[in-house]
Motif scaffolding. Structure first.
Motif, PDB file in Angstrom:
ATOM      1  N   ILE B 125       0.848  -1.211   0.000  1.00 43.97           N
ATOM      2  CA  ILE B 125       0.000   0.000   0.000  1.00 43.97           C
ATOM      3  C   ILE B 125       0.880   1.257   0.000  1.00 43.97           C
ATOM      4  O   ILE B 125       0.621   2.210  -0.735  1.00 43.97           O
ATOM      5  N   ILE B 126       1.937   1.233   0.812  1.00 44.86           N
ATOM      6  CA  ILE B 126       2.857   2.383   0.852  1.00 44.86           C
ATOM      7  C   ILE B 126       3.514   2.571  -0.514  1.00 44.86           C
ATOM      8  O   ILE B 126       3.594   3.682  -1.039  1.00 44.86           O
ATOM      9  N   THR B 364      12.320   0.614   0.974  1.00 45.76           N
ATOM     10  CA  THR B 364      12.297  -0.421   2.014  1.00 45.76           C
ATOM     11  C   THR B 364      10.976  -1.189   1.971  1.00 45.76           C
ATOM     12  O   THR B 364      10.942  -2.382   2.250  1.00 45.76           O
ATOM     13  N   SER B 365       9.894  -0.504   1.597  1.00 45.94           N
ATOM     14  CA  SER B 365       8.582  -1.167   1.533  1.00 45.94           C
ATOM     15  C   SER B 365       8.568  -2.267   0.479  1.00 45.94           C
ATOM     16  O   SER B 365       8.163  -3.393   0.756  1.00 45.94           O
ATOM     17  N   ILE B 366       9.013  -1.926  -0.724  1.00 50.15           N
ATOM     18  CA  ILE B 366       8.947  -2.923  -1.800  1.00 50.15           C
ATOM     19  C   ILE B 366      10.095  -3.930  -1.667  1.00 50.15           C
ATOM     20  O   ILE B 366       9.923  -5.119  -1.946  1.00 50.15           O
ATOM     21  N   ILE B 420      -4.325  13.769  -0.069  1.00 47.20           N
ATOM     22  CA  ILE B 420      -4.823  12.429  -0.428  1.00 47.20           C
ATOM     23  C   ILE B 420      -3.982  11.360   0.266  1.00 47.20           C
ATOM     24  O   ILE B 420      -4.508  10.442   0.899  1.00 47.20           O
ATOM     25  N   PHE B 421      -2.656  11.494   0.168  1.00 45.28           N
ATOM     26  CA  PHE B 421      -1.781  10.479   0.765  1.00 45.28           C
ATOM     27  C   PHE B 421      -1.912  10.454   2.289  1.00 45.28           C
ATOM     28  O   PHE B 421      -1.989   9.382   2.896  1.00 45.28           O
ATOM     29  N   PHE B 422      -1.943  11.626   2.902  1.00 45.25           N
ATOM     30  CA  PHE B 422      -2.085  11.694   4.367  1.00 45.25           C
ATOM     31  C   PHE B 422      -3.399  11.040   4.795  1.00 45.25           C
ATOM     32  O   PHE B 422      -3.461  10.326   5.791  1.00 45.25           O
ATOM     33  N   GLY B 423      -4.463  11.296   4.027  1.00 41.02           N
ATOM     34  CA  GLY B 423      -5.780  10.731   4.347  1.00 41.02           C
ATOM     35  C   GLY B 423      -5.805   9.220   4.224  1.00 41.02           C
ATOM     36  O   GLY B 423      -6.325   8.514   5.092  1.00 41.02           O
ATOM     37  N   ILE B 424      -5.233   8.700   3.141  1.00 41.22           N
ATOM     38  CA  ILE B 424      -5.195   7.240   2.933  1.00 41.22           C
ATOM     39  C   ILE B 424      -4.409   6.575   4.068  1.00 41.22           C
ATOM     40  O   ILE B 424      -4.833   5.552   4.621  1.00 41.22           O
ATOM     41  N   CYS B 425      -3.267   7.154   4.427  1.00 37.73           N
ATOM     42  CA  CYS B 425      -2.445   6.585   5.507  1.00 37.73           C
ATOM     43  C   CYS B 425      -3.200   6.561   6.828  1.00 37.73           C
ATOM     44  O   CYS B 425      -3.154   5.574   7.558  1.00 37.73           O
ATOM     45  N   ALA B 426      -3.892   7.662   7.133  1.00 40.56           N
ATOM     46  CA  ALA B 426      -4.617   7.735   8.408  1.00 40.56           C
ATOM     47  C   ALA B 426      -5.710   6.679   8.460  1.00 40.56           C
ATOM     48  O   ALA B 426      -5.834   5.942   9.443  1.00 40.56           O
ATOM     49  N   ALA B 427      -6.522   6.583   7.403  1.00 38.83           N
ATOM     50  CA  ALA B 427      -7.639   5.631   7.404  1.00 38.83           C
ATOM     51  C   ALA B 427      -7.145   4.189   7.404  1.00 38.83           C
ATOM     52  O   ALA B 427      -7.737   3.314   8.039  1.00 38.83           O
ATOM     53  N   THR B 428      -6.044   3.921   6.705  1.00 42.91           N
ATOM     54  CA  THR B 428      -5.551   2.549   6.559  1.00 42.91           C
ATOM     55  C   THR B 428      -4.765   2.076   7.781  1.00 42.91           C
ATOM     56  O   THR B 428      -4.971   0.961   8.267  1.00 42.91           O
ATOM     57  N   PHE B 429      -3.862   2.925   8.270  1.00 44.41           N
ATOM     58  CA  PHE B 429      -2.921   2.464   9.298  1.00 44.41           C
ATOM     59  C   PHE B 429      -3.231   2.913  10.723  1.00 44.41           C
ATOM     60  O   PHE B 429      -2.856   2.233  11.678  1.00 44.41           O
ATOM     61  N   PHE B 455      -8.405   1.406   3.519  1.00 47.43           N
ATOM     62  CA  PHE B 455      -7.886   1.586   2.161  1.00 47.43           C
ATOM     63  C   PHE B 455      -9.015   1.531   1.125  1.00 47.43           C
ATOM     64  O   PHE B 455      -9.093   2.367   0.226  1.00 47.43           O
ATOM     65  N   THR B 456      -9.911   0.556   1.275  1.00 45.63           N
ATOM     66  CA  THR B 456     -10.995   0.387   0.299  1.00 45.63           C
ATOM     67  C   THR B 456     -11.923   1.598   0.272  1.00 45.63           C
ATOM     68  O   THR B 456     -12.255   2.109  -0.799  1.00 45.63           O
ATOM     69  N   VAL B 457     -12.348   2.049   1.454  1.00 44.65           N
ATOM     70  CA  VAL B 457     -13.268   3.196   1.511  1.00 44.65           C
ATOM     71  C   VAL B 457     -12.588   4.453   0.956  1.00 44.65           C
ATOM     72  O   VAL B 457     -13.198   5.215   0.202  1.00 44.65           O
TER      73      VAL B 457
END
Lengths: 31, 532
Positions: B125-126, B364-366, B420-429, B455-457
């Motif tokens: 996801i990251i 590092t993620s991938i 967008i990225f900050f929002g996705i990270c907050a909701a997902t993690f 992540f889905t929402v």
């Protein structure tokens, strides 16, 4: 208005909180 | 003069990279800077990584449009992004990370929930979402370099990418953090000088604010229908501007900061909690100056442009309705020439310090989290990470090249991409990360619920509801024949985070009850040396 001056004051207060916390705990928390 | 300043700046970055390269000897050094970073370096690196060109140019430009209501974001970034992050989250993250020997944020989550799949999915996801954030930061830096040096945007983009690639690959996280601390110091000086000159030019603090307050009628004339009430007051409650300022800018970034992988890993680079305590002081002052100045100077540019005979109009129109061009235009026309050189390296620092950390986190993620740990491929961690970093840089580079053509308003995507990225990270993690740190009874099922629902929402909302993205992405139009499924309602301007995070929290709590408890011995190991 009220909201913007309040936001300004909160910025200063939260920074002061960080500064005071940092000074008070400067030497704490030290294979 | 400009060339000399930039060359000196690049020489110092080069020196710090070589210093880091010489002291990077193993995986822990490359991924976690050996867990013994100095508190000043750690705090400055955290701040400089957090604040990018996106904050100065993107959000500074947004402040020129929306006004000083953005000071609430400054408050949240200091209180949540520094104080709560360091004191409440950081200390536990450091100890738990050491207990589990975690080297990355996804690895931290995977080890806590005894699941390589959670580590792999988090890493994926990251790796998939962070290039958007990295590319908009690249765009901000490149656009400014192109404007100041009068070179083509694509040439600026190419050379900026090459320079960052060299020092991230060579120096690992040590190289990234050493250069961050140097760049953060430059940003601090540059932004302080910018504030002083701006107030001096406009007649002092109170006089400048009064001039801006008196321009409220102009703001209402142009943007009154959207809820603008003036640049020194808050937008009208529940208006279009209020929703954008509160949900996207203030909450999106103010809460999202807690779940940023490239920031969380900083907590695991210090030797003890003492360094974090000291970091609170340094980080708080740093963020106040950098973010606060951007959000004060942004609105004040309206006074300058409106009263300047060459422009005679407010900042938004003076910059040709391009939000991201407001601050660069102001620097170019209002500031003395010597300051342009200083601000050039200030912005270079802001871009490079954030990008280097993003590239390192994506690599590092991938490399480690997905390829090595999840898929079970053996090999040298450092080499695998370096390959991952190169891969991540290429994706970000092509996005930064293509996005200005694709999105309406060109560089307006800078602030948007960050949110967008900050929002996705907050909701997902965030629900999973919070549970991992504070709830011994947090289960694997709860963790999966956090990742999948958040992540889905978020993705659904971005593609089908939030008009700023759903319209240019065109998927909603292709399937349903409309730009957004919520056309005509306020939901089209409400940020995805406001919907996705509560759903993710509820899903985490519900599914956590049905999950199997983790082994008591494992939980005790994770919480070793953490007070009950």
């Amino acid at each position: 208005g009220v909201a913007v001056p309040l936001g300004f004051i909160l910025c200063i207060l939260s920074t002061l909180l960080c500064v005071v916390y940092g000074i008070m705990n400067w030497n704490k928390g030290y294979e | 003069m400009l060339t000399t300043v930039v060359l000196i700046y690049l020489s110092i970055v080069g020196f710090l990279t070589i210093k880091a390269y010489k002291t990077t000897k193993n995986t822990s050094d490359y991924l976690l800077a050996g867990r013994e970073i100095h508190p000043f370096v750690m705090a400055m690196s955290y701040g400089a990584t957090f604040v990018s060109t996106s904050a100065i140019i993107g959000f500074g430009g947004a402040a020129a449009l929306f006004g000083m209501s953005l000071l609430w974001l400054t408050f949240l970034t200091i209180f949540i992004g520094v104080f709560l992050a360091f004191v409440v989250f950081g200390r536990r993250t450091r100890i738990m990370g050491l207990n589990m020997n975690a080297h990355t944020f996804p690895e931290f989550l995977g080890l806590r929930f005894q699941s390589k799949r959670i580590q792999g999915i988090s890493g994926l996801i990251i790796f998939v979402t962070m290039p958007l954030y990295a590319s908009v930061v690249l765009m901000g830096g490149s656009a400014f370099i192109a404007q100041v040096l009068a070179v083509d945007y694509n040439i600026a983009l190419f050379f900026l990418t090459i320079i960052i690639t060299i020092y991230v690959i060579m120096g690992g996280l040590k190289g990234v953090m050493y250069t961050d601390a140097f760049q953060g110091s430059l940003m601090f000086v540059g932004m302080t000088v910018l504030l002083i000159i701006t107030y001096y030019k406009l007649g002092g603090v109170t006089v400048a604010h009064e001039k801006l307050t008196d321009m409220a009628v102009v703001a209402i004339k142009y943007f009154g229908k959207a809820g603008h009430t003036g640049w020194t007051s808050f937008p009208a409650f529940f208006s279009k501007f209020w929703h954008i300022v509160v949900t996207t800018i203030i909450l999106g970034v103010g809460i999202g900061v807690l779940a940023q992988p490239q920031l969380i890993v900083r907590f695991m680079t210090v030797k003890s909690n003492r360094e974090l305590n000291r970091g609170v002081l340094i980080g708080g002052v740093f963020i106040l100056i950098i973010v606060g100045v951007a959000f004060i100077v942004g609105p004040l540019t309206n006074v300058y442009f409106k009263t300047h005979p060459e422009f005679g109009k407010i900042a938004f129109f003076a910059a040709g309705k391009k939000i991201a061009d407001i601050i660069p235009l102001y620097i170019k026309s209002a500031m003395p020439e010597w300051f342009t050189a200083i601000f050039m390296v200030t912005l270079l620092s802001a871009a490079m310090s954030t990008l280097s950390s993003q590239f390192h986190a994506m690599g590092t993620s991938i490399g480690r989290d997905v390829y090595q740990k999840w898929l079970g491929n053996n090999g040298n961690s450092v080499i695998i990470t370096k390959v991952g970093i190169v891969f991540a840089i290429l994706i970000s580079y092509f996005l930064a090249w293509g996005l200005p053509y694709f999105f309406e308003g060109g560089t307006a995507i800078i602030a948007r991409g960050t949110a967008i990225f900050f929002g996705i990270c907050a909701a997902t993690f965030l629900p999973m990360y919070f549970g991992a740190l504070f709830f011994r009874k947090m289960t694997k099922a709860g963790a999966y619920a956090s990742i999948l629902s958040g992540f889905t929402v978020s993705i659904f909302y971005i593609f089908f509801i939030h008009l700023k993205e759903s319209k240019p992405l065109m998927l909603c139009k292709a399937i349903f024949g409309v730009d957004s499924l919520a056309l005509g309602s306020m939901w089209v301007v409400v940020d995805p985070l406001v919907v996705a995070l509560p759903i993710s929290i509820v899903a985490t709590i519900i599914f956590n009850r049905f999950g199997t408890a983790l082994e008591e011995k494992h939980v005790e190991m994770c919480f070793n040396a953490i007070k009950k």
